[in-house]
Motif scaffolding. Structure first.
Motif, PDB file in Angstrom:
ATOM      1  N   LEU A  60      13.202 -77.020 -10.141  1.00 15.89           N
ATOM      2  CA  LEU A  60      13.239 -77.678 -11.449  1.00 15.89           C
ATOM      3  C   LEU A  60      14.521 -78.474 -11.654  1.00 15.89           C
ATOM      4  CD1 LEU A  60      11.686 -74.802 -13.565  1.00 15.89           C
ATOM      5  CD2 LEU A  60      10.580 -76.874 -12.717  1.00 15.89           C
ATOM      6  N   ASP A  61      15.622 -78.036 -11.050  1.00 15.50           N
ATOM      7  CA  ASP A  61      16.883 -78.783 -11.073  1.00 15.50           C
ATOM      8  C   ASP A  61      17.212 -79.201 -12.503  1.00 15.50           C
ATOM      9  OD1 ASP A  61      19.138 -79.856 -10.021  1.00 15.50           O
ATOM     10  OD2 ASP A  61      18.209 -81.682  -9.261  1.00 15.50           O
ATOM     11  N   ASP A  62      17.283 -80.529 -12.759  1.00 14.32           N
ATOM     12  CA  ASP A  62      17.635 -81.029 -14.088  1.00 14.32           C
ATOM     13  C   ASP A  62      16.409 -81.439 -14.904  1.00 14.32           C
ATOM     14  OD1 ASP A  62      17.009 -83.084 -12.393  1.00 14.32           O
ATOM     15  OD2 ASP A  62      18.530 -84.469 -13.173  1.00 14.32           O
ATOM     16  N   ALA A  63      15.225 -80.967 -14.501  1.00 17.73           N
ATOM     17  CA  ALA A  63      13.990 -81.337 -15.209  1.00 17.73           C
ATOM     18  C   ALA A  63      13.980 -80.721 -16.602  1.00 17.73           C
ATOM     19  CB  ALA A  63      12.774 -80.888 -14.418  1.00 17.73           C
ATOM     20  N   GLN A  64      13.448 -81.462 -17.559  1.00 23.12           N
ATOM     21  CA  GLN A  64      13.342 -80.998 -18.946  1.00 23.12           C
ATOM     22  C   GLN A  64      11.895 -80.697 -19.341  1.00 23.12           C
ATOM     23  OE1 GLN A  64      16.118 -80.622 -20.933  1.00 23.12           O
ATOM     24  NE2 GLN A  64      17.376 -81.229 -19.174  1.00 23.12           N
ATOM     25  N   LYS A  65      10.950 -81.422 -18.728  1.00 23.56           N
ATOM     26  CA  LYS A  65       9.545 -81.276 -19.094  1.00 23.56           C
ATOM     27  C   LYS A  65       8.679 -81.325 -17.835  1.00 23.56           C
ATOM     28  CE  LYS A  65      10.208 -83.529 -23.584  1.00 23.56           C
ATOM     29  NZ  LYS A  65       9.810 -84.667 -24.445  1.00 23.56           N
ATOM     30  N   LEU A  66       7.459 -80.806 -17.966  1.00 24.64           N
ATOM     31  CA  LEU A  66       6.505 -80.802 -16.862  1.00 24.64           C
ATOM     32  C   LEU A  66       5.194 -81.450 -17.294  1.00 24.64           C
ATOM     33  CD1 LEU A  66       6.898 -77.194 -15.391  1.00 24.64           C
ATOM     34  CD2 LEU A  66       7.902 -79.310 -14.520  1.00 24.64           C
ATOM     35  N   SER A  67       4.458 -81.947 -16.309  1.00 16.97           N
ATOM     36  CA  SER A  67       3.099 -82.453 -16.526  1.00 16.97           C
ATOM     37  C   SER A  67       2.162 -81.740 -15.554  1.00 16.97           C
ATOM     38  CB  SER A  67       3.034 -83.964 -16.290  1.00 16.97           C
ATOM     39  OG  SER A  67       3.826 -84.653 -17.231  1.00 16.97           O
ATOM     40  N   ILE A  68       0.950 -81.455 -16.011  1.00 15.05           N
ATOM     41  CA  ILE A  68      -0.041 -80.734 -15.208  1.00 15.05           C
ATOM     42  C   ILE A  68      -1.333 -81.546 -15.173  1.00 15.05           C
ATOM     43  CG2 ILE A  68      -1.468 -78.661 -15.058  1.00 15.05           C
ATOM     44  CD1 ILE A  68       0.755 -77.097 -16.346  1.00 15.05           C
ATOM     45  N   GLN A  69      -1.955 -81.583 -13.996  1.00 16.04           N
ATOM     46  CA  GLN A  69      -3.252 -82.241 -13.862  1.00 16.04           C
ATOM     47  C   GLN A  69      -4.142 -81.378 -12.973  1.00 16.04           C
ATOM     48  OE1 GLN A  69      -3.089 -86.303 -12.562  1.00 16.04           O
ATOM     49  NE2 GLN A  69      -5.270 -86.411 -12.106  1.00 16.04           N
ATOM     50  N   LEU A  70      -5.351 -81.101 -13.444  1.00 16.60           N
ATOM     51  CA  LEU A  70      -6.307 -80.269 -12.706  1.00 16.60           C
ATOM     52  C   LEU A  70      -7.710 -80.806 -12.938  1.00 16.60           C
ATOM     53  CD1 LEU A  70      -6.915 -77.662 -11.040  1.00 16.60           C
ATOM     54  CD2 LEU A  70      -7.135 -76.466 -13.232  1.00 16.60           C
ATOM     55  N   SER A  71      -8.489 -80.913 -11.860  1.00 15.16           N
ATOM     56  CA  SER A  71      -9.879 -81.351 -11.968  1.00 15.16           C
ATOM     57  C   SER A  71     -10.792 -80.284 -11.368  1.00 15.16           C
ATOM     58  CB  SER A  71     -10.091 -82.689 -11.256  1.00 15.16           C
ATOM     59  OG  SER A  71      -9.799 -82.563  -9.873  1.00 15.16           O
ATOM     60  N   ASP A  72     -12.072 -80.328 -11.752  1.00 11.17           N
ATOM     61  CA  ASP A  72     -13.020 -79.374 -11.190  1.00 11.17           C
ATOM     62  C   ASP A  72     -13.299 -79.728  -9.735  1.00 11.17           C
ATOM     63  OD1 ASP A  72     -14.301 -81.737 -12.157  1.00 11.17           O
ATOM     64  OD2 ASP A  72     -16.226 -80.774 -11.793  1.00 11.17           O
ATOM     65  N   TYR A  73     -13.890 -78.784  -9.016  1.00 11.38           N
ATOM     66  CA  TYR A  73     -14.166 -78.970  -7.581  1.00 11.38           C
ATOM     67  C   TYR A  73     -15.619 -78.609  -7.293  1.00 11.38           C
ATOM     68  CZ  TYR A  73     -13.808 -78.389  -2.524  1.00 11.38           C
ATOM     69  OH  TYR A  73     -13.987 -78.504  -1.168  1.00 11.38           O
ATOM     70  N   PRO A  74     -16.354 -79.409  -6.530  1.00 12.02           N
ATOM     71  CA  PRO A  74     -15.890 -80.647  -5.868  1.00 12.02           C
ATOM     72  C   PRO A  74     -16.212 -81.926  -6.638  1.00 12.02           C
ATOM     73  CG  PRO A  74     -18.001 -79.990  -4.969  1.00 12.02           C
ATOM     74  CD  PRO A  74     -17.689 -78.987  -6.054  1.00 12.02           C
ATOM     75  N   ASP A  75     -16.915 -81.829  -7.776  1.00 11.30           N
ATOM     76  CA  ASP A  75     -17.414 -83.023  -8.468  1.00 11.30           C
ATOM     77  C   ASP A  75     -16.301 -83.878  -9.070  1.00 11.30           C
ATOM     78  OD1 ASP A  75     -19.963 -82.197  -7.848  1.00 11.30           O
ATOM     79  OD2 ASP A  75     -20.230 -81.122  -9.726  1.00 11.30           O
ATOM     80  N   GLN A  76     -15.221 -83.243  -9.549  1.00 10.94           N
ATOM     81  CA  GLN A  76     -14.103 -83.935 -10.184  1.00 10.94           C
ATOM     82  C   GLN A  76     -14.553 -84.781 -11.380  1.00 10.94           C
ATOM     83  OE1 GLN A  76     -11.798 -86.040  -7.253  1.00 10.94           O
ATOM     84  NE2 GLN A  76     -11.076 -84.155  -6.307  1.00 10.94           N
ATOM     85  N   LYS A  77     -15.477 -84.218 -12.159  1.00  9.80           N
ATOM     86  CA  LYS A  77     -15.916 -84.888 -13.385  1.00  9.80           C
ATOM     87  C   LYS A  77     -15.022 -84.529 -14.561  1.00  9.80           C
ATOM     88  CE  LYS A  77     -20.813 -85.267 -12.118  1.00  9.80           C
ATOM     89  NZ  LYS A  77     -22.197 -84.904 -12.481  1.00  9.80           N
ATOM     90  N   LEU A  78     -14.343 -83.396 -14.458  1.00 10.32           N
ATOM     91  CA  LEU A  78     -13.423 -82.968 -15.509  1.00 10.32           C
ATOM     92  C   LEU A  78     -11.996 -83.293 -15.092  1.00 10.32           C
ATOM     93  CD1 LEU A  78     -14.892 -79.419 -16.225  1.00 10.32           C
ATOM     94  CD2 LEU A  78     -15.440 -81.553 -17.405  1.00 10.32           C
TER      95      LEU A  78
END
Length: 223
Positions: free
Chosen positions: A195-213
């Protein structure tokens, strides 16, 4: 001395055949020389280094160094993470997400808990805490739809506010959300050394395997 007529005829025929052969050869040579006029020998000189090709006519294979390949991959991943964060921030609103084949999630708030929803699936970060050398994100997921949804968490994309890719591990999060599921909880674990000097995080997740979500969260505060 009397010359035998048969011998004379033989020599005569031999002379005629020899003359015809010489005439034919001379005529063929002249015709061939005339047909080849204007045809020149191809340039066999070596080409310049900048345009050199191998004997098969194909361009030479350029082998990249391992560190160059790793650098290119990291740059592409970081660029994808920054683009995802910008897209999520621009879509922040209180309106419900549009129903589409590939729905993009919306973030409802920048303070904990942070909720994102894509179609009938919701993911929520309910808390952030430190445990030893790790930062833990408490996560809850729920499926209100009529179909089960599968996830493969090796595809979970976590980046910091500098656009750097963060290695994360999940514990307890379901590999499949059943239809009309209850609220299921787990954690996302991140080494604090990353994390070092990071202040915020972003997350990304999709369903598998269709990746419609597409479940996306941005501006998750860690400090």
């Amino acid at each position: 001395m009397k010359v035998n007529s048969t011998v004379a005829l033989t020599f005569t025929l031999l002379a005629l055949m020899l003359g015809a052969g010489v005439f034919t050869a001379t005529w063929g040579y002249a015709i061939g020389r005339e047909a080849l006029k204007g045809i020149t020998q191809p340039d066999s000189r070596p080409t310049n280094k900048g345009t050199a090709k191998n004997s098969s006519g194909r361009e030479e294979l350029v082998i990249l160094k391992e560190e160059d390949i790793i650098k290119l991959v990291k740059e592409k991943i970081n660029a994808t993470g920054r683009a995802g964060s910008a897209s999520t921030s621009s879509n922040t609103s209180a309106a419900p997400p549009a129903k589409s084949e590939k729905s993009v999630a919306t973030v409802t708030t920048a303070k904990l808990p942070i909720l994102t929803r894509s179609n009938d699936v919701a993911m929520e970060v309910t808390g952030i805490r430190k445990q030893g050398d790790s930062m833990l994100l408490d996560v809850a997921m729920k499926n209100d739809g009529s179909q089960p949804v599968k996830f493969l968490y090796s595809f979970l994309n976590v980046t910091d506010d500098k656009g750097r890719l963060i290695v994360a591990e999940t514990t307890g999060l379901p590999s499949e959300l059943p239809a009309k599921s209850d609220r299921l909880s787990g954690t996302i674990s991140i080494p604090t050394s990353m994390l070092d000097d990071a202040q915020k995080l972003s997350i990304q997740l999709s369903d598998y395997p269709d990746q419609k979500l597409q479940l996306k969260m941005a501006d998750i505060p860690i400090k």
